[in-house]
Design a protein around this motif. Structure first.
Motif, short mmCIF file in Angstrom:
data_model
loop_
_atom_site.label_atom_id
_atom_site.label_comp_id
_atom_site.label_asym_id
_atom_site.label_seq_id
_atom_site.Cartn_x
_atom_site.Cartn_y
_atom_site.Cartn_z
N VAL A 79 14.54 40.12 -6.78
CA VAL A 79 13.57 41.06 -7.70
C VAL A 79 13.33 40.55 -9.43
CG1 VAL A 79 12.98 43.12 -8.73
CG2 VAL A 79 14.16 42.91 -6.34
N MET A 80 14.15 39.64 -9.82
CA MET A 80 13.94 39.44 -10.79
C MET A 80 12.77 37.87 -11.10
SD MET A 80 16.09 40.94 -13.18
CE MET A 80 16.54 39.52 -14.40
N PHE A 81 13.26 37.45 -9.72
CA PHE A 81 12.20 36.28 -9.93
C PHE A 81 10.24 36.82 -9.87
CE2 PHE A 81 15.59 32.60 -8.49
CZ PHE A 81 14.93 32.52 -9.47
N GLN A 82 10.23 38.11 -9.14
CA GLN A 82 9.04 38.37 -9.11
C GLN A 82 8.82 38.89 -10.23
OE1 GLN A 82 8.51 41.13 -5.67
NE2 GLN A 82 10.49 39.83 -5.25
N PHE A 83 10.03 39.93 -11.17
CA PHE A 83 9.58 40.35 -12.38
C PHE A 83 9.55 39.35 -13.23
CE2 PHE A 83 10.27 43.49 -15.78
CZ PHE A 83 10.74 44.93 -14.91
N SER A 84 9.80 38.25 -13.67
CA SER A 84 8.82 37.03 -14.76
C SER A 84 8.10 36.72 -14.07
CB SER A 84 10.66 35.71 -14.14
OG SER A 84 11.46 36.26 -15.21
N ASP A 85 7.82 36.54 -12.79
CA ASP A 85 6.50 35.99 -12.19
C ASP A 85 5.05 37.12 -12.23
OD1 ASP A 85 7.09 34.01 -11.22
OD2 ASP A 85 7.62 34.64 -9.46
N ALA A 86 5.70 37.73 -12.77
CA ALA A 86 4.40 39.50 -12.47
C ALA A 86 4.26 39.39 -14.61
CB ALA A 86 5.03 40.69 -12.67
N LEU A 87 5.20 38.93 -15.61
CA LEU A 87 5.53 39.54 -16.63
C LEU A 87 4.47 38.20 -17.07
CD1 LEU A 87 8.48 40.56 -18.17
CD2 LEU A 87 6.35 41.72 -18.42
N THR A 88 4.85 36.64 -16.33
CA THR A 88 4.03 35.60 -17.03
C THR A 88 2.42 35.63 -16.94
OG1 THR A 88 6.07 34.17 -16.71
CG2 THR A 88 3.78 32.81 -16.39
N ARG A 89 2.22 36.48 -15.92
CA ARG A 89 0.72 36.64 -15.49
C ARG A 89 0.31 37.71 -16.50
NH1 ARG A 89 -4.03 34.90 -14.36
NH2 ARG A 89 -5.41 36.88 -13.29
N PHE A 90 1.07 38.79 -16.51
CA PHE A 90 0.71 40.08 -18.00
C PHE A 90 0.08 38.43 -18.37
CE2 PHE A 90 0.85 43.13 -20.66
CZ PHE A 90 0.60 43.79 -20.00
N LYS A 115 -3.36 46.68 -15.85
CA LYS A 115 -3.00 48.59 -15.46
C LYS A 115 -1.49 48.34 -14.17
CE LYS A 115 -5.43 51.28 -17.41
NZ LYS A 115 -6.61 52.06 -17.61
N SER A 116 -2.53 47.01 -13.23
CA SER A 116 -1.59 46.85 -11.80
C SER A 116 -0.27 45.36 -11.64
CB SER A 116 -2.68 45.74 -11.00
OG SER A 116 -4.23 46.47 -10.39
N LEU A 117 -0.14 44.98 -13.02
CA LEU A 117 0.47 44.74 -12.83
C LEU A 117 2.16 45.40 -13.62
CD1 LEU A 117 -0.38 40.64 -14.37
CD2 LEU A 117 0.97 41.78 -12.34
N LYS A 118 1.29 46.14 -14.74
CA LYS A 118 2.25 47.29 -14.91
C LYS A 118 3.23 47.93 -14.03
CE LYS A 118 3.27 50.89 -18.14
NZ LYS A 118 3.16 51.76 -18.79
N GLU A 119 1.92 48.33 -12.84
CA GLU A 119 2.48 49.04 -11.81
C GLU A 119 3.63 48.49 -10.99
OE1 GLU A 119 0.50 52.26 -7.86
OE2 GLU A 119 -0.70 51.32 -9.52
N HIS A 120 3.72 47.28 -10.30
CA HIS A 120 3.68 46.85 -9.88
C HIS A 120 5.21 46.47 -10.82
CE1 HIS A 120 5.02 43.16 -7.19
NE2 HIS A 120 5.31 42.25 -8.67
N LEU A 121 5.92 45.66 -11.79
CA LEU A 121 6.79 45.92 -12.21
C LEU A 121 7.62 47.28 -12.50
CD1 LEU A 121 5.61 43.68 -15.50
CD2 LEU A 121 7.23 43.38 -14.11
#
Length: 562
Positions: A79-90, A115-121
């Protein structure tokens, strides 16, 4: 000696039973594979077997616990990998929004994706495995985040017992991840009204004179208020003549805090102040200038008069709910104050002479006053605020210090609230202070929310003239905060990787020890089939020989000797 038939018979029976018992024992050992069946057969073997059985059971349990914990840690790592990827995109989208050449429609599109990225996070933060939430701390059955990103778990670690006295943590509490603190980060603040030349368009530089800023030849008096990183209250004034420059102004600001404790710089016309002490959140800053008739505002909070620092009404955060913006942190270690802590522990001002706190409720200033000294605790303050607010609103009041150290007040019928020292500031609860660019303590989802608000409104830099956005640091400053957030998440990610490796090694170690214990147990308890077979054959031959001898002896009579 006379040997009778009775003696001969008794001796025969005893020998026969003895050999039969040995034969039975050997047969049982061979068929069962173990040396003993009951403890009395060999107490030493029985005691060793019990001890080894206990060790094997403990190691089996340790393997089971460590394996389950490793699965939990591995899922967290994923999950942390996905978290980092989403924050990098943000962050990438935020950089795109900060280029300054976006049309209004572009800001709208970018903010929607943010907003979509925040919801995903938020959804990632609510991940669970086998009915257990990964980031709730020890509250495994509590959903850690609501839709706004407010955290409802705790900061407790989960630990797997992988050996005698050996515990290995295997989770990242959401309190550390979403509301973490980094000892290597400096607190940085900024003004929200830029310095411009008198024409209102050209940005100032360090060499710009005050006369070029104000458009007149008057000397100005500047007042600096705030708090140093050691908790000392700052409140001082100085004057500059119109020929002096912006750099002179910045140097004088640094002097008020002691030059070796802060860095003061100019960024796009805004004054940035950086606390040189890492990992400290106490620093606070406000500045105001006037020549007696004309004012220079650097910091603006909606509903606050020019030059006001302390005594600012709390921010309304919900229906009948108000929150201060100053964290109540202990000077000793920077942790959030609790009810049992004394007010004296959060300020360098000596309270032993007594102080009076004004309590302004629903626009009445002050509606009440509360005397404090060096022995007054936060619980006493909380109880007093509950009583005073309830007396005005006629309803029960709730008062608490949140995870960020901010004082919160809630009561039905509460329209406004303020709390401040009646004289010179000593304790700070809510101030007209500089905006936070970065801070060792952070709220991940609040930072994302501020960034989204800035993009949605195309706010590149702070704008104190806009009441709705006056406290938003803007896209450029949000980038620095997001860099900090991303760095913090990556550091937490490395922790879970190390935990997973520790658990992996613990499983391997316990498996090896369990095999060793099983081998030793086999040596102690298991039958040596070869040895037992040889012994069985020997006893069988002996038994047969004995029976043959007895048969011959029984056939002898006195006639054989005559």
């Amino acid at each position: 000696m006379r040997i009778t038939q009775n003696n001969f018979y008794n001796r025969f029976v005893a020998e026969q039973q003895g050999i039969k018992q040995q034969l039975d024992a050997l047969s049982r050992q061979i068929s069962s594979g173990t040396k003993i069946k009951y403890g009395y057969e060999d107490p030493a073997v029985f005691a060793d077997t019990l001890r080894l059985d206990y060790e094997e059971h403990s190691l089996t349990q340790a393997v089971s616990v460590a394996t389950d914990a490793q699965n939990f840690a591995d899922n967290t790592d994923s999950v942390m990998f996905q978290f980092s990827d989403a924050l990098t995109r943000f962050k990438t989208l935020l950089i795109q929004a900060a280029n300054g050449s976006n049309a209004e429609s572009n800001y709208y599109a970018i903010s929607n994706e943010l907003k979509s990225l925040k919801e995903h996070l938020v959804n990632l933060g609510n991940s669970s495995i086998n009915g257990r939430f990964l980031f709730s701390g020890s509250k495994l059955d509590v959903k850690p985040l609501d839709k706004n990103g407010h955290y409802h778990g705790n900061g407790e670690e989960l630990k797997a017992v992988v050996g005698a006295g050996v515990e290995v943590p295997y989770n990242i509490p959401g309190e550390d991840l979403f509301l973490g603190e980094d000892a290597n980060v400096h607190r940085v603040v900024t003004t929200n009204i830029p310095l411009l030349k008198a024409n209102g368009n050209d940005p100032v530089t360090l060499d710009t004179t005050l006369q070029e800023v104000t458009g007149n030849a008057n000397s100005f008096t500047f007042t600096v208020q705030g708090r140093k990183s050691d908790g000392t209250i700052v409140s001082s004034s100085f004057s500059l003549n119109p020929a002096q420059t912006v750099k002179d102004l910045l140097d004088k600001i640094a002097e008020q805090y002691s030059n070796d404790t802060v860095d003061v710089g100019l960024v796009n016309g805004y004054i940035h102040v950086r606390d040189k002490l890492k990992g400290n959140s106490l620093f606070d800053f406000h500045i105001y200038g006037t020549d007696g008739t004309e004012d220079i505002d650097f910091i603006k909070t909606p509903g606050t008069a020019s030059g006001t620092y302390d005594g600012v009404p709390f921010e309304k955060t919900g229906e009948y709910t108000f929150r201060g913006n100053m964290g109540q942190f202990l000077l000793s270690n920077g942790s959030v104050a609790k009810g049992s802590n004394r007010l004296q522990e959060t300020t360098a001002v000596d309270l032993s002479g007594g102080r009076t706190l004004n309590i302004a409720i629903n626009g009445t200033d002050p509606a009440a006053a509360f005397g404090i000294d060096e022995t007054t605790s936060y619980q006493q303050l909380i109880d007093e605020l509950k009583s005073q607010v309830s007396a005005v609103t006629g309803n029960d009041a709730a008062v608490w210090i949140d995870r960020n150290g901010k004082l919160n007040i809630q009561s039905e019928g509460l329209d406004s609230f303020a709390l401040y020292d009646a004289n010179a500031p000593s304790l700070l609860f809510n101030t007209n202070d500089a905006l936070t660019v970065d801070d060792p303590k952070h709220d991940l989802f609040a930072s994302l929310g501020e960034a989204i608000e800035a993009v949605e409104n195309g706010l590149l830099y702070p704008d104190g003239s806009n009441d709705a956005l006056a406290r938003n640091p803007g896209i450029e400053n949000a980038l620095e905060r997001i860099d900090h957030v991303l760095d913090h998440v990556e550091k937490e990610h490395t922790k879970i990787g190390a935990m997973s490796n520790s658990l992996k090694y613990a499983v391997e170690r316990s498996e090896t020890l369990r095999i060793n214990v099983q081998t030793l147990r086999s040596d102690v308890l298991d039958t040596d089939i070869g040895e037992a077979t040889v012994r069985l054959n020997q006893l069988s031959l002996n038994f047969q020989a004995m029976m043959a001898s007895i048969a011959k002896v029984q056939n002898l009579s006195l006639v054989n000797y005559i």
